[in-house]
Motif scaffolding. Structure first.
Motif, short mmCIF file in Angstrom:
data_model
loop_
_atom_site.label_atom_id
_atom_site.label_comp_id
_atom_site.label_asym_id
_atom_site.label_seq_id
_atom_site.Cartn_x
_atom_site.Cartn_y
_atom_site.Cartn_z
N LEU A 1 50.81 31.88 37.36
CA LEU A 1 50.28 32.27 38.67
C LEU A 1 48.75 32.42 38.63
CD1 LEU A 1 52.98 34.89 39.71
CD2 LEU A 1 52.65 32.61 40.68
N LEU A 2 48.23 33.02 37.58
CA LEU A 2 46.77 33.14 37.46
C LEU A 2 46.11 31.77 37.39
CD1 LEU A 2 46.44 36.15 34.97
CD2 LEU A 2 45.83 36.12 37.38
N ALA B 1 40.66 32.46 35.63
CA ALA B 1 40.94 32.55 37.05
C ALA B 1 39.74 33.06 37.85
CB ALA B 1 42.15 33.45 37.29
N MET C 1 47.12 29.13 38.75
CA MET C 1 47.19 28.50 40.06
C MET C 1 46.36 29.25 41.11
SD MET C 1 51.15 27.12 40.34
CE MET C 1 51.92 28.70 40.11
N GLY C 2 45.63 30.30 40.68
CA GLY C 2 44.76 31.02 41.60
C GLY C 2 45.42 32.16 42.33
N ARG C 3 46.68 32.47 42.03
CA ARG C 3 47.39 33.58 42.70
C ARG C 3 47.19 34.83 41.85
NH1 ARG C 3 53.03 30.51 43.60
NH2 ARG C 3 53.73 32.59 44.27
N ILE C 4 45.98 35.39 41.94
CA ILE C 4 45.53 36.40 40.98
C ILE C 4 46.32 37.70 41.11
CG2 ILE C 4 43.55 37.79 40.28
CD1 ILE C 4 41.77 35.46 41.03
N GLU D 1 49.36 38.36 42.28
CA GLU D 1 50.73 38.21 41.80
C GLU D 1 50.76 38.06 40.28
OE1 GLU D 1 53.35 35.55 44.28
OE2 GLU D 1 51.38 35.02 45.12
N GLY D 2 49.83 37.27 39.77
CA GLY D 2 49.79 37.05 38.32
C GLY D 2 49.52 38.32 37.56
#
Length: 701
Positions: A324-325, A367, A327-330, A332-333
């Motif tokens: 997730l990190l 990220a 992919m930029g979904r900080i 959630e990651g």
């Protein structure tokens, strides 16, 4: 609510303290052997399909009434194993304790040892690692007193795995090699040899003995094929995955995992498939296929929550957070990472937690969450210092114990020699009284004996001095790079004489000490792409390069992991930037050759003169190193392959050292710290000025 199995067990065991009913005339040896074979099949099924195994166990339980106690104990240990794999740890512990009590009642050490081993696995599943390790060694001692080869092999495997978990790889290797030899003679329990080979293969991979691991894996795959067991073959495929992924054979590793997952899904072994999904997620992370990695991690997470498999759930969350990190979904990651690390903290598994914490910091940095990365970096560094201190204390205790043992042995040897001399003197006196005419000859012989003994004592002391020198070298040098280690540097700095006060505040061409801290850029990527052996080759090459770039009088230290520290005792203050540039250029200009591949290597550097004196009093060396460490982190955060240097302080009466250490970059921008930036001069990092040195001035000036 009582189950059919519990009811059957109650009927089999009878009331507390009752004697086992005598076998009927029809309970022949052949029937007992048939029941034993069925129990072995159910035990194997329990490893992969615990629900089905427990149902089969409930059906066979009534047939064990009046049978030998060993068969009833096997039923209890299989039941404990099945309940453990269902996450029912209290029920599993109760069954294991019943089996131990039955073995003691029957005075059968083999039953007790086997039941204790089952209890070890339950304790480990409950994260009670210390108790599990202690009981594992007790069970091994008891098992080795029996003539049951299968139990002795199982106990030796467990002892070897325990040594490995404690980091004692030499002892673990000896135990697991012994377990394989014992298992070769076990004909009554065919899966035993496959279990021993699997444990040995995994240990050899951990030790990076890849050639030996490959040979052990070949035998494991052949032995698993003979068993015609999909479950055992899936375990062998998992061992193949660990070996091939650690040696950079990523495509073979992917094929092994997919074959393993297919076998487990055909069997319906959901818990085993969960672990394989976690491994697939990890492998796709290494291949930078983040959407697929997240897909596998989420699928694994759903299954672990259904099965209450908290350890595997923690690993799945860490892999999901990583994906997730990336992919930029900080947000959630970070949430998934923190949830996974909470389990490692509960298990008190600090070495694994340190690795995950470092991985967390790298993921946050990539990220773009530099504040989060810095926080993770501080947490990892605190944990690293704690583990280092614990290892240092352990090493000191071991050295002290060895010294005391050697001292006692020397004392005993000297006493023995003294007794020999006293005996010789008594004999000489007797000969004097009885044979006066041989007096001169006796004294001559005594002198020869004393001379020989003296020479022997001198030889012994020379050997002792040699051993002491070897121990000293081992305690001060890093085994991989032959550089000084962190402990030697700390001892040296504690004894370093303070710099005279009339030289602390001078500028210009004055001579100062200097600290340089280096960290290899993208070292995790090197390990993931080329294997850990390639990472070791990179560290060795950097150590050799530093010996060339720096002087013989400079102290070069393997600070830990991929970090190096150099202490220059005397250098012109204005030369610090040039030295940093030489280090950067010298390392980035080389290419490390490994298995016909050329690996590019860069480092980031933090540096400062030593001592550093923000006020009238210079900083202790520990705080100076910490400040250099913060400068190194700024080099990492601002592009890598560069050096940040702390040149001095200003307006210190308006701030404090604690505020500067909390945020070095803000302290510079507020005008309290004077920094300089040195770029490597390599093509990929174009210089912003003619001499590749950027002097960071105060904000607004």
């Amino acid at each position: 609510m009582a189950t059919a199995l519990a009811t059957a067990l109650a009927l089999t065991a009878g009331p507390a303290g009752a004697q086992t009913p005598a076998p009927t005339q029809t309970s022949t040896q052949a029937e007992n052997e048939a029941l034993r074979a069925r129990l072995i099949e159910i035990r194997e099924q329990c490893r992969f399909l615990p629900e089905k195994a427990l149902a089969a166990l409930a059906q066979i339980a009534p047939e064990l009434a009046g049978r030998p106690g060993a068969l009833q104990a096997d039923l209890l240990t299989i039941e404990a194993d099945g309940r453990m794999r269902q996450g029912r740890y209290d029920d599993a512990m109760a069954s294991a304790e019943k089996a131990i009590a039955l073995g003691r009642e029957l005075h059968d050490d083999a039953i007790v040892a086997k039941a204790q081993l089952t209890k070890v696995y339950v304790l480990f599943a409950r994260a009670d690692v210390e108790a599990a390790h202690q009981l594992a060694f007790e069970a091994e001692k008891l098992a080795m007193r029996t003539n049951n080869a299968a139990v002795r092999a199982q106990a030796t495997i467990t002892a070897g795995q325990t040594h490995a978990e404690q980091g004692n790889f030499p002892a673990a290797l000896v135990k697991l090699q012994q377990a394989v030899e014992i298992a070769r003679d076990v004909t009554s329990d065919p899966p035993t040899l496959a279990a021993a080979l699997n444990a040995l293969t995994r240990l050899l991979v951990q030790m990076k003995e890849f050639d030996q691991a490959a040979a052990s894996l070949d035998e494991l795959l052949a032995e698993s094929a003979k068993l015609n067991s999909p479950g055992r073959m899936s375990i062998a495929k998992n061992a193949e995955y660990w070996l091939t992924s650690d040696t950079g054979q990523m495509q073979r590793a992917m094929r092994a995992l997919r074959a393993e997952l297919e076998l487990e899904r055909k069997m319906g072994a959901e818990r085993m498939a969960t672990t394989t999904l976690v491994n697939l997620a990890d492998l796709h992370l290494k291949l930078r296929d983040y959407p697929r990695a997240a897909q596998y991690a989420q699928e694994a997470l759903q299954v672990t929550q259904r099965n209450n498999d908290q350890s595997t759930e923690a690993t799945a969350r860490v892999n999901l957070g990583n994906a997730l990190l990336a992919m930029g979904r900080i947000a959630e990651g970070k949430r998934q990472f923190e949830a996974g690390m909470a389990r490692y903290e509960k298990e008190n598994n600090k070495p694994e937690l340190q690795l995950v914490m470092r991985e967390y910091g790298v993921a946050l940095e990539n990220a773009g969450d530099l504040a989060g990365a810095l926080a993770a970096y501080h947490r990892e560094r605190a944990l690293s210092d704690e583990l280092f201190e614990r290892q240092r204390q352990k090493s000191m205790l071991e050295l002290q114990e060895k010294y005391e043992t050697d001292k006692k042995e020397r004392q005993i040897e000297l006493l023995s020699r003294e007794n020999q001399l006293q005996t010789a003197e008594l004999d000489n006196r007797a000969l004097q009284q009885r044979l006066w005419w041989l007096l001169a000859l006796v004294f001559a012989l005594a002198a020869v004996v004393v001379g020989l003994l003296y020479r022997k004592v001198r030889h012994s002391y020379a050997r002792l001095e040699e051993k002491n020198l070897e121990l000293k070298a081992q305690s001060t040098l890093d085994p991989l790079t032959s550089l000084y280690n962190r402990r030697h540097f700390q001892d040296y700095m504690r004894t370093l004489a303070p710099v005279p006060s009339d030289r602390r505040g001078q500028r210009g061409d004055d001579v100062v000490g200097a600290l340089f801290l280096l960290d290899v850029d993208h070292f995790k990527h090197i390990n993931d792409s080329y294997g850990h052996a390639a990472g070791d080759a990179v560290l060795t090459a950097i150590a050799d390069n530093l010996r060339i770039v720096l002087r013989e009088t400079d102290m070069i230290v393997r600070w830990g992991g991929e970090e190096f520290l150099a202490f220059l005792p005397a250098v012109a203050r204005d030369d610090l930037d040039d030295i940093a540039r030489r280090i950067l250029h010298g390392i980035s200009a080389q290419r490390v050759s490994y298995q016909e591949q050329e690996i590019a290597v860069n480092v980031s550097v933090g540096f400062a003169p030593y001592p550093l004196a923000p006020g009238a009093t210079p900083l202790p060396w520990e705080r100076a190193v910490n400040l250099v460490d913060m400068a190194l982190y700024l080099a990492k955060a601002h592009g890598r392959n560069r050096a940040y240097g702390v040149r001095g302080f200003a307006l210190f009466e308006r701030t404090s050292m604690e505020a500067i250490e909390q945020d070095l970059e803000r302290a510079w921008r507020d005008g309290y710290v004077d920094l300089s930036v040195v770029l490597s001069g390599a093509p990929e990092a174009p210089p912003p000025s003619q001499d590749n040195v950027v002097r960071l001035q105060r904000a607004g000036t």
